[in-house]
Design a protein around this motif. Structure first.
Motif, short mmCIF file in Angstrom:
data_model
loop_
_atom_site.label_atom_id
_atom_site.label_comp_id
_atom_site.label_asym_id
_atom_site.label_seq_id
_atom_site.Cartn_x
_atom_site.Cartn_y
_atom_site.Cartn_z
N ILE A 63 0.87 -1.17 0.00
CA ILE A 63 0.00 0.00 0.00
C ILE A 63 0.91 1.22 0.00
O ILE A 63 1.79 1.34 0.86
N HIS A 64 0.71 2.13 -0.95
CA HIS A 64 1.57 3.31 -1.05
C HIS A 64 1.13 4.38 -0.05
O HIS A 64 0.45 5.34 -0.39
N TYR A 65 1.54 4.15 1.18
CA TYR A 65 1.30 5.05 2.30
C TYR A 65 2.63 5.56 2.81
O TYR A 65 3.57 4.77 2.89
N PRO A 66 2.73 6.81 3.17
CA PRO A 66 1.73 7.86 3.07
C PRO A 66 1.66 8.44 1.66
O PRO A 66 2.62 8.36 0.91
N THR A 67 0.51 9.03 1.35
CA THR A 67 0.40 9.75 0.08
C THR A 67 1.27 11.00 0.19
O THR A 67 1.64 11.42 1.30
N PRO A 68 1.59 11.66 -0.93
CA PRO A 68 2.36 12.91 -0.83
C PRO A 68 1.67 13.95 0.07
O PRO A 68 2.34 14.66 0.83
N GLU A 69 0.35 14.02 0.02
CA GLU A 69 -0.38 14.97 0.87
C GLU A 69 -0.24 14.61 2.34
O GLU A 69 -0.07 15.49 3.19
N GLN A 70 -0.30 13.32 2.66
CA GLN A 70 -0.15 12.89 4.05
C GLN A 70 1.28 13.13 4.53
O GLN A 70 1.48 13.57 5.66
N PHE A 75 2.78 12.78 8.25
CA PHE A 75 2.47 11.36 8.47
C PHE A 75 3.70 10.54 8.07
O PHE A 75 4.36 10.84 7.07
N THR A 76 3.99 9.52 8.84
CA THR A 76 5.15 8.66 8.55
C THR A 76 4.75 7.20 8.60
O THR A 76 3.72 6.84 9.15
N GLY A 77 5.59 6.37 8.02
CA GLY A 77 5.37 4.93 8.02
C GLY A 77 5.79 4.34 6.70
O GLY A 77 5.96 5.05 5.71
N SER A 78 5.95 3.05 6.69
CA SER A 78 6.34 2.35 5.46
C SER A 78 6.03 0.87 5.65
O SER A 78 5.61 0.44 6.72
N ASP A 79 6.24 0.12 4.59
CA ASP A 79 6.05 -1.34 4.62
C ASP A 79 4.64 -1.75 5.02
O ASP A 79 4.45 -2.76 5.69
N LEU A 80 3.65 -0.97 4.60
CA LEU A 80 2.27 -1.35 4.85
C LEU A 80 1.73 -2.09 3.65
O LEU A 80 2.10 -1.80 2.51
N GLY A 81 0.85 -3.04 3.90
CA GLY A 81 0.29 -3.77 2.78
C GLY A 81 -0.90 -4.61 3.19
O GLY A 81 -1.35 -4.61 4.34
N ILE A 82 -1.40 -5.33 2.20
CA ILE A 82 -2.43 -6.34 2.40
C ILE A 82 -1.68 -7.67 2.31
O ILE A 82 -0.91 -7.87 1.37
N HIS A 83 -1.89 -8.54 3.27
CA HIS A 83 -1.15 -9.80 3.24
C HIS A 83 -1.96 -10.95 3.80
O HIS A 83 -3.02 -10.76 4.39
N GLY A 84 -1.42 -12.13 3.61
CA GLY A 84 -2.04 -13.35 4.13
C GLY A 84 -1.72 -13.53 5.60
O GLY A 84 -1.09 -12.69 6.23
N PRO A 85 -2.15 -14.67 6.15
CA PRO A 85 -1.89 -14.95 7.56
C PRO A 85 -0.41 -15.25 7.80
O PRO A 85 0.32 -15.61 6.88
N PRO A 86 0.03 -15.11 9.05
CA PRO A 86 1.41 -15.46 9.37
C PRO A 86 1.67 -16.92 9.01
O PRO A 86 0.80 -17.77 9.18
N ARG A 87 2.85 -17.20 8.48
CA ARG A 87 3.19 -18.58 8.11
C ARG A 87 3.03 -19.50 9.30
O ARG A 87 3.47 -19.20 10.40
N GLY A 88 2.35 -20.60 9.07
CA GLY A 88 2.15 -21.61 10.10
C GLY A 88 0.98 -21.33 11.03
O GLY A 88 0.69 -22.14 11.89
N LEU A 89 0.32 -20.19 10.85
CA LEU A 89 -0.80 -19.82 11.73
C LEU A 89 -1.99 -19.40 10.88
O LEU A 89 -2.12 -18.24 10.53
#
Length: 131
Positions: A63-70, A75-89
């Motif tokens: 997910i491309h967060y933060p947007t330039p406006e944010q 606003f700060t942060g990185s490595d956000l996304g949509i993902h599957g469950p933790p491996r093995g769980l």
């Protein structure tokens, strides 16, 4: 694509209609991300990156967060996304969508779900609305 945070649901939409729904978990501290490490999922409209393999979660859609406006608002942060469950769980043994547990990402409960979402993203390059 829309994430309805109050329902913990991700909707795939086509031509204004919902074509698929998935239960998801969000940030362990809720929504309205403002800074890196706050454990919240951001609100807004975002571009998505190409789905890629993830050793921790099977598949990861950036997910491309933060947007330039944010970012201009601090606003700060990185490595956000949509993902599957933790491996093995995975569900039903592990309640991966019954509680909010991520650091700000959106997580599906099953690999099958994230595979469908990734295919949708590859085929359509949708934007993501998180409300």
């Amino acid at each position: 694509m829309t994430v309805v945070s109050r329902k913990r649901a991700l909707w795939l939409c086509q031509n204004g209609a919902v074509v698929a729904k998935f239960q998801v978990a969000i940030g362990r501290r809720g929504v309205d991300k403002r800074k890196k490490g706050d454990g919240r999922t951001p609100l807004g409209t975002y571009a998505l990156g190409a789905p890629r393999p993830s050793a921790r979660y099977g598949l990861f859609i950036p997910i491309h967060y933060p947007t330039p406006e944010q970012a201009a608002k601090g606003f700060t942060g990185s490595d956000l996304g949509i993902h599957g469950p933790p491996r093995g769980l995975t569900e039903p043994e592990y309640p991966t969508t019954e509680i909010d547990w991520t650091q700000g990402c959106i997580a599906t409960g099953m690999d099958f779900d994230i595979a469908i979402i990734a295919s949708f993203v590859r085929d359509r390059s949708p934007t993501l609305v998180i409300e």
